[in-house]
Design an enzyme around this catalytic site. Structure first.
Site, mmCIF file in Angstrom:
data_model
loop_
_atom_site.group_PDB
_atom_site.id
_atom_site.type_symbol
_atom_site.label_atom_id
_atom_site.label_comp_id
_atom_site.label_asym_id
_atom_site.label_seq_id
_atom_site.Cartn_x
_atom_site.Cartn_y
_atom_site.Cartn_z
ATOM 1 N N ASN A 9 -5.201 -2.274 -2.004
ATOM 2 C CA ASN A 9 -4.559 -3.016 -0.922
ATOM 3 C C ASN A 9 -3.960 -4.264 -1.563
ATOM 4 O O ASN A 9 -4.655 -5.250 -1.790
ATOM 5 C CB ASN A 9 -5.569 -3.378 0.162
ATOM 6 C CG ASN A 9 -4.943 -4.118 1.326
ATOM 7 O OD1 ASN A 9 -3.738 -4.384 1.334
ATOM 8 N ND2 ASN A 9 -5.738 -4.459 2.305
ATOM 9 N N ARG A 83 -2.894 1.247 0.640
ATOM 10 C CA ARG A 83 -2.692 0.813 2.011
ATOM 11 C C ARG A 83 -1.343 0.098 2.067
ATOM 12 O O ARG A 83 -1.122 -0.892 1.375
ATOM 13 C CB ARG A 83 -3.791 -0.145 2.450
ATOM 14 C CG ARG A 83 -3.621 -0.601 3.903
ATOM 15 C CD ARG A 83 -3.991 -2.056 4.070
ATOM 16 N NE ARG A 83 -3.732 -2.523 5.424
ATOM 17 C CZ ARG A 83 -3.741 -3.801 5.780
ATOM 18 N NH1 ARG A 83 -3.980 -4.737 4.888
ATOM 19 N NH2 ARG A 83 -3.486 -4.157 7.014
ATOM 20 N N HIS A 172 -2.893 -2.295 11.730
ATOM 21 C CA HIS A 172 -4.335 -2.040 11.598
ATOM 22 C C HIS A 172 -4.664 -0.573 11.863
ATOM 23 O O HIS A 172 -5.765 -0.237 12.300
ATOM 24 C CB HIS A 172 -5.158 -2.927 12.558
ATOM 25 C CG HIS A 172 -5.123 -4.385 12.243
ATOM 26 N ND1 HIS A 172 -5.099 -5.356 13.239
ATOM 27 C CD2 HIS A 172 -5.095 -5.051 11.064
ATOM 28 C CE1 HIS A 172 -5.067 -6.551 12.682
ATOM 29 N NE2 HIS A 172 -5.061 -6.399 11.362
ATOM 30 N N ARG A 232 -1.949 -16.992 13.755
ATOM 31 C CA ARG A 232 -0.778 -16.452 14.446
ATOM 32 C C ARG A 232 -0.909 -16.684 15.947
ATOM 33 O O ARG A 232 -1.988 -16.579 16.517
ATOM 34 C CB ARG A 232 -0.621 -14.958 14.172
ATOM 35 C CG ARG A 232 -0.359 -14.615 12.733
ATOM 36 C CD ARG A 232 -0.212 -13.103 12.542
ATOM 37 N NE ARG A 232 -0.679 -12.713 11.228
ATOM 38 C CZ ARG A 232 -1.149 -11.504 10.925
ATOM 39 N NH1 ARG A 232 -1.221 -10.571 11.862
ATOM 40 N NH2 ARG A 232 -1.552 -11.229 9.708
ATOM 41 N N GLU A 377 -11.700 0.547 6.150
ATOM 42 C CA GLU A 377 -10.324 0.979 5.903
ATOM 43 C C GLU A 377 -10.191 1.702 4.565
ATOM 44 O O GLU A 377 -9.368 2.618 4.418
ATOM 45 C CB GLU A 377 -9.389 -0.230 5.962
ATOM 46 C CG GLU A 377 -9.301 -0.834 7.359
ATOM 47 C CD GLU A 377 -8.593 -2.168 7.398
ATOM 48 O OE1 GLU A 377 -7.429 -2.202 7.821
ATOM 49 O OE2 GLU A 377 -9.217 -3.173 6.996
#
Length: 392
Positions: A9, A83, A172, A232, A377
């Site tokens: 990742n 990823r 996600h 965010r 993940e």
């Protein structure tokens, strides 16, 4: 190790990695961080759990990957799974990387400027070091390609969708796919099942998963849409940026930076983007920190309620991510904002679920099941990589 898959990742200044396998050998994992700076380093954990820190002052992605692969030299890596945040409209599943896929990953930086260029660097670095190594791209957006048009289209001129592919994509995906599948396996849900999966961390998203497929999600064209996050803003009035530009003289770059890096928990609280620090400040009486938590939990609940409209049945809610897994108070506050869903939960059981613990905390008679499922993940990326290569 049997058929070890290296999962990468790659971020703009980091590489998270894990080596997973088909036997019971513990995974090897680590993080290369601060790449390009004098403080660059690798934090590596071997199968016995022993941790090693390696200084790599000024290291590039390629240099760091070379060092990571050196740490793994005793294992015959079968393939690399990457990823990749954005796959655009073309990629609805994981794919074997070829020149076309790499070109598309680069091109889609227009939709993911902070992420896709780093993923491309990772792919190129592995190719340079091991040109014959199979590489698979597993896209965060792919899981959400099952959304119907009523969920993914914006109510803007259709030409923007038809010619420029402007639509909601969602993110996600690996996390939502993993925890919803795990919830199916753990629960006693009937054949018809519908979960709201809440991935709550520094980035936050909620997804409606019906019978194993994504039907709607909170993030949109970019990861900015939706819930309040660490830094965010999530949803704001679409005209806010025009207002800031006209009345306060903000540049478009300042506005984009504000939405992505100065808003959310840190913007509301003035304390931190980390929920742990915000919660500590709130416990000490900081009113802004308390408000930040209230807004975070209310917006999460509002999205859970609204996305339940997409489900064939509403079986339950799954909490995951750094906050979702480790903050019982936040879970309780979110559920308190959902008074009309017949939810009943065990407070002691909720409080006990953190630090990697998996379990349910609904009471008998609750209309919804409630689960905490730590996301994995890396396992999802490895699984999809093996599927692409016919290794399962």
């Amino acid at each position: 190790m049997k058929n070890p898959i290296l999962v990468l990742n790659c971020g703009s200044s980091s590489i998270k990695y894990a080596l997973l396998n088909d036997d019971d050998t513990p995974r090897i994992q680590g993080l290369a961080e601060n790449l390009g700076l004098d403080t660059a380093r690798i934090r590596h954990t071997d199968p016995s759990g022993e941790k090693t820190e390696i200084a790599l002052a000024g290291a590039s992605h390629r240099w760091a990957l070379q060092k990571i692969l050196g740490l793994l030299k005793d294992y015959e890596i079968a393939a690399v799974g990457h990823r990749v945040v954005h796959g655009g409209r073309e990629f609805s599943q994981a794919v074997l990387v070829d020149d076309h896929v790499l070109t598309e990953v680069k091109r889609l930086k227009v939709l993911a400027p902070l992420h896709n260029p780093a993923h491309a660097l990772g792919i190129e670095a592995v190719k340079a070091l091991y040109p014959d190594m199979p590489q698979v791209a597993v896209f965060d957006t792919a899981f959400h390609q099952t959304m119907p048009p009523k969920a993914f289209r914006y109510a803007i001129p259709k030409e923007l969708y038809q010619e420029h592919y402007i639509r909601r994509y969602g993110f996600h995906g690996s996390s939502h796919a993993y925890v919803s599948s795990r919830a199916d396996a753990l629960s006693n849900a009937s054949e018809e099942r519908g979960w709201i999966t809440a991935h709550l961390g520094n980035g936050c998203s909620v997804t409606a998963v019906g019978n194993g497929i994504s039907l709607d999600t909170s993030m949109g064209l970019t990861p900015l849409e939706g819930l309040v996050m660490g830094s965010r803003s999530g949803d704001v009035d679409p005209s806010l940026h025009f207002h800031l530009h006209r009345t306060l003289g903000y540049t478009w770059e300042q506005i984009e930076t504000m939405y992505n890096k100065q808003s959310g928990l840190v913007g509301l609280s003035g304390v931190s983007s980390d929920m742990r620090s915000v919660q500590q400040a709130a416990d000490e009486g900081d009113v802004d920190a308390k408000l930040a938590i209230d807004v975070f939990c209310y917006k999460a609940a509002r999205y859970i309620a609204s996305l339940s409209c997409a489900l064939p049945v509403f079986t339950g809610i799954v909490f995951t991510g750094g906050i979702g897994e480790n903050a019982p108070l936040i879970r309780a506050k979110i559920l308190a904002n959902l008074p009309h869903f017949g939810i009943a939960f065990n407070e002691d059981k909720n409080a006990s679920l953190s630090r990697g613990k998996e379990g349910s905390f609904h009471q008998a008679g609750s209309q919804l099941q409630l689960w905490v499922i730590p996301t994995d993940e890396e396992a999802q990326v490895a699984k999809e990589t093996k599927e692409v290569l016919g290794m399962v």
